[in-house]
Design a protein around this motif. Structure first.
Motif, mmCIF file in Angstrom:
data_model
loop_
_atom_site.group_PDB
_atom_site.id
_atom_site.type_symbol
_atom_site.label_atom_id
_atom_site.label_comp_id
_atom_site.label_asym_id
_atom_site.label_seq_id
_atom_site.Cartn_x
_atom_site.Cartn_y
_atom_site.Cartn_z
ATOM 1 N N GLN A 35 -93.102 -48.138 36.149
ATOM 2 C CA GLN A 35 -92.425 -48.905 35.100
ATOM 3 C C GLN A 35 -91.453 -48.005 34.336
ATOM 4 O O GLN A 35 -90.329 -48.389 34.057
ATOM 5 N N TYR A 36 -91.905 -46.794 33.975
ATOM 6 C CA TYR A 36 -91.027 -45.887 33.226
ATOM 7 C C TYR A 36 -89.831 -45.467 34.080
ATOM 8 O O TYR A 36 -88.718 -45.371 33.581
ATOM 9 N N LEU A 95 -88.345 -47.218 36.272
ATOM 10 C CA LEU A 95 -87.419 -48.349 36.269
ATOM 11 C C LEU A 95 -86.607 -48.369 34.973
ATOM 12 O O LEU A 95 -85.387 -48.570 34.991
#
Length: 145
Positions: free
Chosen positions: A3-4, A6
């Motif tokens: 997620q980070y 992205l």
């Protein structure tokens, strides 16, 4: 962690778009100075406005570089630069135009419309740009044996 990554990639893309726009703006100011000279008054504006616009020849590329060299400083600088630029240009447009024709003059100025659009984009994407910088990276989980 994906997620980070992205968010980090999104930040890089946004900052790259910002930097491209700033470099185009800086190149435009450099073109004006090459065409008219360093002490041109931009068609009769006050010396402070002429100095401000001429300084963008240097400020725009410096801020573009900061977006990658010092991302958080570059993000704050970009927001500050485009907001003050739009405010200044609206004030000059209002001051130099005939009474009651401000909206018509502003709406017919492609440069002012482009700057307002860029400002809106910067303000809309500033959080994404900020959240994807290295100093906002989430802490690594502590692994216990």
């Amino acid at each position: 962690m994906a997620q980070y990554q992205l968010v980090q990639r999104g930040s890089l893309i946004v900052r790259s778009i910002w930097a491209t726009c700033l470099l185009i703006g800086g190149a435009n100011h450099a073109r004006i100075l090459l065409q008219h000279g360093l002490f041109w008054d931009y068609g009769g504006v006050a010396w402070g406005s002429a100095v401000y616009w001429s300084s963008l020849t240097i400020l725009d590329p410096v801020v573009a570089a900061l977006l990658f060299a010092r991302p958080r400083i570059g993000i704050v600088s970009t927001v500050t630069l485009i907001v003050t630029n739009v405010m200044h240009n609206i004030a000059v447009t209002a001051h130099h135009g005939p009474d009651r024709e401000f909206l018509a003059r502003a709406a017919s100025s492609p440069f002012l419309i482009a700057q307002i659009a860029f400002m809106a984009f910067v303000l809309a994407t500033a959080r994404l740009a900020w959240n994807g910088t290295a100093s906002s990276r989430p802490a690594e989980p502590v692994q216990r044996p």
